[in-house]
Design a protein around this motif. Sequence first.
Motif, PDB file in Angstrom:
ATOM      1  N   PHE A 142       0.752  -1.161  -0.097  1.00 42.79           N
ATOM      2  CA  PHE A 142      -0.038   0.102  -0.067  1.00 42.79           C
ATOM      3  C   PHE A 142       0.665   1.182  -0.187  1.00 42.79           C
ATOM      4  O   PHE A 142       0.441   2.262  -0.579  1.00 42.79           O
ATOM      5  N   ASN A 143       2.074   1.096   0.676  1.00 47.68           N
ATOM      6  CA  ASN A 143       3.024   2.415   0.666  1.00 47.68           C
ATOM      7  C   ASN A 143       4.121   2.382  -0.078  1.00 47.68           C
ATOM      8  O   ASN A 143       4.995   3.119   0.048  1.00 47.68           O
ATOM      9  N   SER A 144       4.272   1.256  -1.048  1.00 45.09           N
ATOM     10  CA  SER A 144       5.550   0.959  -1.650  1.00 45.09           C
ATOM     11  C   SER A 144       5.845   1.988  -2.748  1.00 45.09           C
ATOM     12  O   SER A 144       6.957   2.263  -3.139  1.00 45.09           O
ATOM     13  N   GLY A 145       4.655   2.682  -3.456  1.00 42.40           N
ATOM     14  CA  GLY A 145       4.928   3.476  -4.712  1.00 42.40           C
ATOM     15  C   GLY A 145       5.162   2.875  -5.854  1.00 42.40           C
ATOM     16  O   GLY A 145       5.764   3.538  -6.700  1.00 42.40           O
ATOM     17  N   ASP A 146       5.086   1.584  -5.740  1.00 45.99           N
ATOM     18  CA  ASP A 146       5.560   0.666  -7.021  1.00 45.99           C
ATOM     19  C   ASP A 146       4.448   0.040  -7.558  1.00 45.99           C
ATOM     20  O   ASP A 146       3.803  -0.875  -7.013  1.00 45.99           O
TER      21      ASP A 146
ATOM     22  N   TYR B 196      -3.252  -1.126  -4.501  1.00 47.10           N
ATOM     23  CA  TYR B 196      -3.389  -0.526  -3.356  1.00 47.10           C
ATOM     24  C   TYR B 196      -4.782  -0.723  -2.619  1.00 47.10           C
ATOM     25  O   TYR B 196      -4.920  -0.026  -1.347  1.00 47.10           O
ATOM     26  N   VAL B 197      -5.639  -1.339  -2.736  1.00 41.38           N
ATOM     27  CA  VAL B 197      -6.853  -1.484  -2.314  1.00 41.38           C
ATOM     28  C   VAL B 197      -7.050  -2.372  -1.006  1.00 41.38           C
ATOM     29  O   VAL B 197      -6.256  -3.234  -0.837  1.00 41.38           O
TER      30      VAL B 197
ATOM     31  N   LYS C  50     -10.793   1.289   0.526  1.00 42.61           N
ATOM     32  CA  LYS C  50     -10.184   2.350   0.036  1.00 42.61           C
ATOM     33  C   LYS C  50      -8.889   1.867  -0.683  1.00 42.61           C
ATOM     34  O   LYS C  50      -8.381   0.871  -0.714  1.00 42.61           O
ATOM     35  N   THR C  51      -8.441   2.977  -1.489  1.00 40.41           N
ATOM     36  CA  THR C  51      -7.468   2.876  -2.338  1.00 40.41           C
ATOM     37  C   THR C  51      -6.678   4.089  -2.545  1.00 40.41           C
ATOM     38  O   THR C  51      -7.060   5.167  -1.933  1.00 40.41           O
ATOM     39  N   LEU C  52      -5.610   4.187  -3.487  1.00 39.50           N
ATOM     40  CA  LEU C  52      -4.893   5.460  -3.647  1.00 39.50           C
ATOM     41  C   LEU C  52      -4.959   5.520  -5.342  1.00 39.50           C
ATOM     42  O   LEU C  52      -4.857   4.731  -6.089  1.00 39.50           O
ATOM     43  N   ASP C  53      -4.852   6.991  -5.507  1.00 42.92           N
ATOM     44  CA  ASP C  53      -4.876   7.427  -7.047  1.00 42.92           C
ATOM     45  C   ASP C  53      -3.647   7.155  -7.733  1.00 42.92           C
ATOM     46  O   ASP C  53      -2.621   7.024  -6.889  1.00 42.92           O
ATOM     47  N   VAL C  54      -3.714   6.855  -8.858  1.00 37.76           N
ATOM     48  CA  VAL C  54      -2.388   6.328  -9.610  1.00 37.76           C
ATOM     49  C   VAL C  54      -1.260   7.536  -9.533  1.00 37.76           C
ATOM     50  O   VAL C  54      -0.136   7.236  -9.481  1.00 37.76           O
ATOM     51  N   ALA C  55      -1.726   8.540  -9.171  1.00 38.67           N
ATOM     52  CA  ALA C  55      -1.057   9.693  -9.110  1.00 38.67           C
ATOM     53  C   ALA C  55       0.122   9.558  -7.997  1.00 38.67           C
ATOM     54  O   ALA C  55       1.156  10.224  -8.047  1.00 38.67           O
ATOM     55  N   PHE C  56      -0.413   8.717  -7.050  1.00 35.34           N
ATOM     56  CA  PHE C  56       0.772   8.483  -5.882  1.00 35.34           C
ATOM     57  C   PHE C  56       2.071   7.964  -6.424  1.00 35.34           C
ATOM     58  O   PHE C  56       3.050   7.939  -5.756  1.00 35.34           O
TER      59      PHE C  56
END
Length: 271
Positions: free
Chosen positions: A74-78, A89-90, A125-131
């Motif tokens: 979730f926090n890898s940015g990869d 990221y979900v 919850k998830t993260l936007d691809v811009a992350f």
Amino acid sequence: MKRPVLIFLLLAGGLSFSACNKHIYVPNTVNAPLLKERYEFKGSVSPTNYQAAFAVTNHVAIMANGQYVFRPDFNSGDESEDGLFVDQYVRGGLFEGAVGFFQPLDSRKRMVFDTYAGFGAGSFKTLDVAFNDESATGNNNDYLLRAHFSKVFIQPSIGFVHPAIEAAFSSRISMLNFYDQYLGNKVFETNPDRRDNFMRVGSKSRFFFEPAFTFRAGYKYVKFQMQLSFAVPMEDETYSGYEVSQYFQPVAFGMGASVNIAQWYNEFRKK
């Protein structure tokens, strides 16, 4: 673009999903217990799903299901582990309960029909691809997409039950109502139309056709279980030029273990 409803077309490539999809709904494993008799218990466990069903009479049963999806990067940015259907990221899950009816269809009770109706609630919850962008600033909450939902479902199944092998087809229909949606201030930061598109997910009830194929193999009380399931929106809508269905994971595959406690195993060889 209209999405095919027939499942073989779904598999044939009629999907417009990509690694950039952000999911606020991941279908949970369909609990298809195929119980045969009073006081029979069947449960299953996998890395993301936990299920139980118990027959209170020779034809009536109750079930409870839980789901928790947690992908550790979730926090890898990869984004290298993203696939066609999986949002890396979900996070999130649901709880649900149901009451059902079951009926063996032949004298040896090898074919079983059951149907359950239930209610549940959950959130993802998830993260936007811009992350993933090297130029991204801020913290996770700035790129966060989140939604809660309630769920009502009806689930007929039919299958073959044997001490060594079980196979079932289920055709769950679910109605979801999304609420308390949240978008971080950097989500779709340069695309206000898409922000509006996401917030419209909760504008009305969403119906899903969720067929599932379940297979179990082992002996008597403990079996290996695997299931392939789908979540097909029954209405494909577009708001602000984007398909609402992009926020729903279309395919799920799970493996785990199933436990069955029943008296009919003792009578099977006598018939």
